[in-house]
Design a protein around this motif. Sequence first.
Motif, PDB file in Angstrom:
ATOM      1  N   GLU A  61      37.394  66.027  46.710  1.00 13.14           N
ATOM      2  CA  GLU A  61      36.028  65.986  47.225  1.00 13.14           C
ATOM      3  C   GLU A  61      35.088  65.316  46.231  1.00 13.14           C
ATOM      4  OE1 GLU A  61      34.864  69.958  48.278  1.00 13.14           O
ATOM      5  OE2 GLU A  61      36.473  70.176  49.741  1.00 13.14           O
ATOM      6  N   ALA A 101      35.886  63.153  43.897  1.00  8.68           N
ATOM      7  CA  ALA A 101      36.217  61.729  43.845  1.00  8.68           C
ATOM      8  C   ALA A 101      35.600  60.993  45.032  1.00  8.68           C
ATOM      9  CB  ALA A 101      37.733  61.538  43.823  1.00  8.68           C
ATOM     10  N   GLY A 102      35.651  61.606  46.194  1.00  4.33           N
ATOM     11  CA  GLY A 102      35.029  60.996  47.377  1.00  4.33           C
ATOM     12  C   GLY A 102      33.528  60.871  47.211  1.00  4.33           C
ATOM     13  N   ASN A 103      32.896  61.898  46.645  1.00  6.74           N
ATOM     14  CA  ASN A 103      31.446  61.853  46.415  1.00  6.74           C
ATOM     15  C   ASN A 103      31.083  60.772  45.406  1.00  6.74           C
ATOM     16  OD1 ASN A 103      31.112  63.963  48.207  1.00  6.74           O
ATOM     17  ND2 ASN A 103      30.962  65.524  46.619  1.00  6.74           N
ATOM     18  N   VAL A 104      31.867  60.650  44.340  1.00  6.65           N
ATOM     19  CA  VAL A 104      31.602  59.638  43.316  1.00  6.65           C
ATOM     20  C   VAL A 104      31.757  58.246  43.919  1.00  6.65           C
ATOM     21  CG1 VAL A 104      32.456  58.631  41.159  1.00  6.65           C
ATOM     22  CG2 VAL A 104      32.171  61.100  41.357  1.00  6.65           C
ATOM     23  N   LYS A 105      32.795  58.056  44.711  1.00  2.00           N
ATOM     24  CA  LYS A 105      33.012  56.753  45.349  1.00  2.00           C
ATOM     25  C   LYS A 105      31.846  56.400  46.260  1.00  2.00           C
ATOM     26  CE  LYS A 105      36.209  54.144  48.266  1.00  2.00           C
ATOM     27  NZ  LYS A 105      35.119  53.451  48.921  1.00  2.00           N
ATOM     28  N   SER A 106      31.394  57.360  47.050  1.00  2.00           N
ATOM     29  CA  SER A 106      30.252  57.120  47.937  1.00  2.00           C
ATOM     30  C   SER A 106      29.002  56.761  47.133  1.00  2.00           C
ATOM     31  CB  SER A 106      29.970  58.345  48.798  1.00  2.00           C
ATOM     32  OG  SER A 106      31.053  58.620  49.645  1.00  2.00           O
ATOM     33  N   ILE A 111      28.848  55.439  44.116  1.00  2.00           N
ATOM     34  CA  ILE A 111      29.008  54.108  43.515  1.00  2.00           C
ATOM     35  C   ILE A 111      28.822  53.031  44.569  1.00  2.00           C
ATOM     36  CG2 ILE A 111      30.661  52.537  42.435  1.00  2.00           C
ATOM     37  CD1 ILE A 111      31.727  54.979  40.888  1.00  2.00           C
ATOM     38  N   ASP A 112      29.409  53.217  45.737  1.00  2.00           N
ATOM     39  CA  ASP A 112      29.241  52.237  46.818  1.00  2.00           C
ATOM     40  C   ASP A 112      27.765  52.069  47.181  1.00  2.00           C
ATOM     41  OD1 ASP A 112      31.964  51.794  46.936  1.00  2.00           O
ATOM     42  OD2 ASP A 112      32.285  53.102  48.687  1.00  2.00           O
ATOM     43  N   ARG A 113      27.061  53.182  47.294  1.00  2.00           N
ATOM     44  CA  ARG A 113      25.639  53.139  47.638  1.00  2.00           C
ATOM     45  C   ARG A 113      24.841  52.456  46.523  1.00  2.00           C
ATOM     46  NH1 ARG A 113      25.375  58.006  49.235  1.00  2.00           N
ATOM     47  NH2 ARG A 113      24.890  58.934  47.214  1.00  2.00           N
ATOM     48  N   SER A 114      25.184  52.758  45.260  1.00  2.00           N
ATOM     49  CA  SER A 114      24.492  52.159  44.126  1.00  2.00           C
ATOM     50  C   SER A 114      24.727  50.651  44.069  1.00  2.00           C
ATOM     51  CB  SER A 114      24.952  52.816  42.831  1.00  2.00           C
ATOM     52  OG  SER A 114      24.335  52.225  41.723  1.00  2.00           O
ATOM     53  N   THR A 153      23.619  48.810  38.583  1.00  2.00           N
ATOM     54  CA  THR A 153      25.002  49.294  38.588  1.00  2.00           C
ATOM     55  C   THR A 153      25.846  48.485  37.605  1.00  2.00           C
ATOM     56  OG1 THR A 153      24.753  49.932  40.903  1.00  2.00           O
ATOM     57  CG2 THR A 153      27.006  49.771  40.040  1.00  2.00           C
TER      58      THR A 153
END
Length: 83
Positions: free
Chosen positions: A46, A48-53, A55-58, A66
């Motif tokens: 969970e 890792a998924g939050n971090v990926k989201s 980073i994608d948003r950033s 970024t």
Amino acid sequence: MASSTASQYGTSTSVDDIKGKAKQTFDEASDRAQEIAGQARQQVGEVAGNVKSAIDRSVKDQPIATLAMAAAVGFVIGALWKS
């Protein structure tokens, strides 16, 4: 030896009883450890998924910031690696 142990502690517990209890305790501890590991694995997924989201948003919203942050992190890791 079992009889001396039994008379020493005032019980009639045999070696087989002790081994059985030890095995049961070990099995319970093993099951609990597996349960905890499964929960930790789920939570790490969970995060890792939050971090990926994030980073994608950033990257989408602030690409230069970024990139600067990635460069700073790379510099710090490089400095730590070198020392």
